[in-house]
Scaffold this active site. Structure first.
Site, PDB file in Angstrom:
ATOM      1  N   CYS A  59      22.419 -44.490  64.273  1.00 33.53           N
ATOM      2  CA  CYS A  59      23.843 -44.971  63.666  1.00 33.53           C
ATOM      3  C   CYS A  59      24.988 -44.076  63.362  1.00 33.53           C
ATOM      4  O   CYS A  59      24.670 -43.172  62.470  1.00 33.53           O
ATOM      5  CB  CYS A  59      23.369 -45.929  62.267  1.00 33.53           C
ATOM      6  SG  CYS A  59      24.769 -46.430  61.555  1.00 33.53           S
ATOM      7  N   CYS A  62      25.804 -43.648  59.640  1.00 31.65           N
ATOM      8  CA  CYS A  62      24.674 -42.989  59.042  1.00 31.65           C
ATOM      9  C   CYS A  62      24.931 -41.357  58.993  1.00 31.65           C
ATOM     10  O   CYS A  62      24.809 -40.596  58.315  1.00 31.65           O
ATOM     11  CB  CYS A  62      23.386 -43.496  59.449  1.00 31.65           C
ATOM     12  SG  CYS A  62      22.856 -45.064  58.799  1.00 31.65           S
TER      13      CYS A  62
END
Length: 147
Positions: A59, A62
């Protein structure tokens, strides 16, 4: 490399000291990785607030957090009864399903096994610290009222 016994012993002691110093520098400041095996037991710990980040390695949001979560762990090092945790939803999918994680990153606070809050504020250490500290205070007050 053939060392005399005395020199070998000194080398081993020096190596052990280096390892101990490295571990001491990390103790209490680390973010605890929670897994399918540890998650439920950890978040049920008596009188302990858990602030948990749910992410997956692929991600971009993230990844953009960088060291934010580790920095929070260091700042919260002396905080009584507040633990900073993380779950890799790529590895621990059942945990993430159980606590309703559908987007990344997601930040949740747990107290004695129950989800008590979800963080949606600014992504900086000070805001995260203030949020989890406030949630810990609320949890403590609620517990006193229940007594």
């Amino acid at each position: 490399m053939d060392l005399a016994p005395g020199r070998r012993a000194r080398l081993l002691v020096a190596l052990a000291l280096v390892v101990l110093v490295a571990l001491a520098a990390r103790s209490g400041a680390e973010v605890i990785t929670l897994t399918e095996e540890t998650f439920s037991d950890k978040i049920k710990e008596k009188d302990t607030v858990w602030f948990v980040k749910f992410c997956v390695p692929w991600c971009k949001h993230c990844k953009n957090l960088g060291t934010l979560w580790e920095d929070l762990g260091k700042v919260m090092e002396g905080a009584d009864e507040i633990e900073i945790g993380q779950v890799d939803c790529g590895v621990s999918k059942p945990v993430c399903s159980k606590v309703d994680i559908h987007s990344y990153p997601t930040f949740k606070v747990f107290y004695e096994g129950e989800e008590v809050a979800k963080y949606k504020g600014p992504r900086n250490v000070e805001s995260l610290k203030n949020f989890v500290s406030d949630e810990a205070e609320k949890a403590g007050e609620a517990k006193l009222q229940d007594s």
